[in-house]
Scaffold this motif. Structure first.
Motif, PDB file in Angstrom:
ATOM      1  N   GLY A  35      40.906  29.492  32.093  1.00  0.00           N
ATOM      2  CA  GLY A  35      41.684  29.938  33.237  1.00  0.00           C
ATOM      3  C   GLY A  35      41.600  31.435  33.442  1.00  0.00           C
ATOM      4  N   GLY A  36      42.070  31.874  34.599  1.00  0.00           N
ATOM      5  CA  GLY A  36      42.103  33.293  34.917  1.00  0.00           C
ATOM      6  C   GLY A  36      43.412  33.924  34.480  1.00  0.00           C
ATOM      7  N   ASN A 185      51.727  30.155  30.063  1.00  0.00           N
ATOM      8  CA  ASN A 185      51.321  31.136  31.068  1.00  0.00           C
ATOM      9  C   ASN A 185      51.424  32.585  30.621  1.00  0.00           C
ATOM     10  N   LEU A 186      52.049  32.846  29.487  1.00  0.00           N
ATOM     11  CA  LEU A 186      52.252  34.219  29.035  1.00  0.00           C
ATOM     12  C   LEU A 186      51.385  34.510  27.809  1.00  0.00           C
ATOM     13  N   LEU A 187      50.457  35.471  27.961  1.00  0.00           N
ATOM     14  CA  LEU A 187      49.542  35.849  26.895  1.00  0.00           C
ATOM     15  C   LEU A 187      49.816  37.284  26.465  1.00  0.00           C
ATOM     16  N   VAL A 188      49.793  37.525  25.147  1.00  0.00           N
ATOM     17  CA  VAL A 188      49.895  38.891  24.628  1.00  0.00           C
ATOM     18  C   VAL A 188      48.641  39.178  23.806  1.00  0.00           C
ATOM     19  N   ASP A 218      40.339  53.755  20.619  1.00  0.00           N
ATOM     20  CA  ASP A 218      41.689  53.495  21.091  1.00  0.00           C
ATOM     21  C   ASP A 218      42.236  52.185  20.540  1.00  0.00           C
ATOM     22  N   VAL A 219      43.547  52.121  20.495  1.00  0.00           N
ATOM     23  CA  VAL A 219      44.260  50.885  20.198  1.00  0.00           C
ATOM     24  C   VAL A 219      45.151  50.597  21.402  1.00  0.00           C
ATOM     25  N   ARG A 220      45.233  49.325  21.785  1.00  0.00           N
ATOM     26  CA  ARG A 220      45.976  48.972  22.993  1.00  0.00           C
ATOM     27  C   ARG A 220      46.673  47.634  22.839  1.00  0.00           C
ATOM     28  N   LEU A 221      47.777  47.498  23.563  1.00  0.00           N
ATOM     29  CA  LEU A 221      48.537  46.247  23.622  1.00  0.00           C
ATOM     30  C   LEU A 221      48.617  45.818  25.079  1.00  0.00           C
ATOM     31  N   GLY A 222      48.591  44.510  25.311  1.00  0.00           N
ATOM     32  CA  GLY A 222      48.646  44.002  26.668  1.00  0.00           C
ATOM     33  C   GLY A 222      49.450  42.728  26.782  1.00  0.00           C
ATOM     34  N   VAL A 223      49.948  42.476  27.978  1.00  0.00           N
ATOM     35  CA  VAL A 223      50.640  41.231  28.281  1.00  0.00           C
ATOM     36  C   VAL A 223      50.132  40.734  29.629  1.00  0.00           C
ATOM     37  N   ALA A 224      49.795  39.459  29.713  1.00  0.00           N
ATOM     38  CA  ALA A 224      49.164  38.928  30.925  1.00  0.00           C
ATOM     39  C   ALA A 224      49.771  37.593  31.329  1.00  0.00           C
ATOM     40  N   TYR A 225      49.598  37.281  32.612  1.00  0.00           N
ATOM     41  CA  TYR A 225      50.002  35.979  33.148  1.00  0.00           C
ATOM     42  C   TYR A 225      48.729  35.147  33.347  1.00  0.00           C
ATOM     43  N   LYS A 226      48.701  33.956  32.764  1.00  0.00           N
ATOM     44  CA  LYS A 226      47.556  33.051  32.860  1.00  0.00           C
ATOM     45  C   LYS A 226      47.797  32.036  33.970  1.00  0.00           C
TER      46      LYS A 226
END
Length: 227
Positions: A35-36, A185-188, A218-226
């Motif tokens: 999925g996107g 639907n919630l990805l971290v 770099d180090v990074r954190l993210g949160v996304a909606y699938k």
């Protein structure tokens, strides 16, 4: 830089269409990563960034700082739990630095010449390879990166600039990370990335034949909606 992000979106959509058209693929058991997605991210970067004026001087700008932006992408999970995807991001940054210039042949920095630098924006498009363990997915990624990089030299700290330059640098990146599906639907995610934005040679009134380069960790954190 925006074109890199748009290219990532277009490619992600094409992958999604192709995957949807493949009716022979069996749906894996458990959580499915296909999925996107669209998300927000933030992180911290440190760098190795050098300016060299041929036969004159050098400045180790080495900016660091925080950044944030958005990312989009598409994953396709196969029956063997391998996940292939494409991911693109655009970031605005506070990655900056201050350094003294050193004349070639001198051991000590010149206290009268101060250089300032700032990475204004970065963008990347990457391919990703992951392995799905139900809701947990470690991955590796790599691709193309671009940055808008500003650097200058202040004479005597008075604002009397010896030079002010801004360059668009393009290079490559590689990274490793992991994602977790908190809900359907919630990805971290958490990721480490190394980027070599390359170098550029240019003719400058102040320094003549000059070179600038930029490499970041770099180090990074993210949160996304699938979707």
């Amino acid at each position: 830089m925006k074109s890199i992000l748009l290219a990532g979106v277009a490619f992600a959509m094409s992958v999604g269409v192709a995957a949807a058209a493949d009716s022979t693929t069996t749906v894996p058991a458990g959580f499915v990563w296909t999925g996107g997605y669209v998300g927000l991210q933030a992180g911290y970067a440190w760098s190795n960034a050098n300016y060299d004026a041929f036969e004159y001087a050098t400045i180790d700008y080495d900016p660091d700082g925080f950044f944030g932006g958005l990312y989009v992408g598409y994953n396709h999970q196969f029956q063997n739990n391998i996940v292939l995807g494409v991911d693109a991001d655009l970031n605005f940054s506070g990655i900056d630095g201050k350094a003294r210039m050193t004349w070639f042949g001198d051991l000590e920095p010149d206290e009268d010449h101060v250089g300032y630098s700032k990475v204004k924006t970065t963008a990347a498009i990457r391919g990703r390879l992951g392995y799905a363990m139900d809701r947990f997915m470690p991955y590796v990624a790599g691709g193309v990166s671009s940055a808008k990089y500003q650097f200058d030299l202040d004479h005597d700290g008075t604002g009397n600039m010896d030079f002010e330059e801004e360059r668009r640098l393009t290079g490559w990146n590689v990274g490793v990370g992991a994602e977790y599906a908190v809900t359907n639907n919630l990805l971290v995610r958490a990721e480490y990335r190394y980027t070599d934005f390359g170098s550029e040679n240019f003719d400058q009134d102040w320094g003549g034949d000059s070179t600038i380069d930029l490499k970041t960790h770099d180090v990074r954190l993210g949160v996304a909606y699938k979707f």
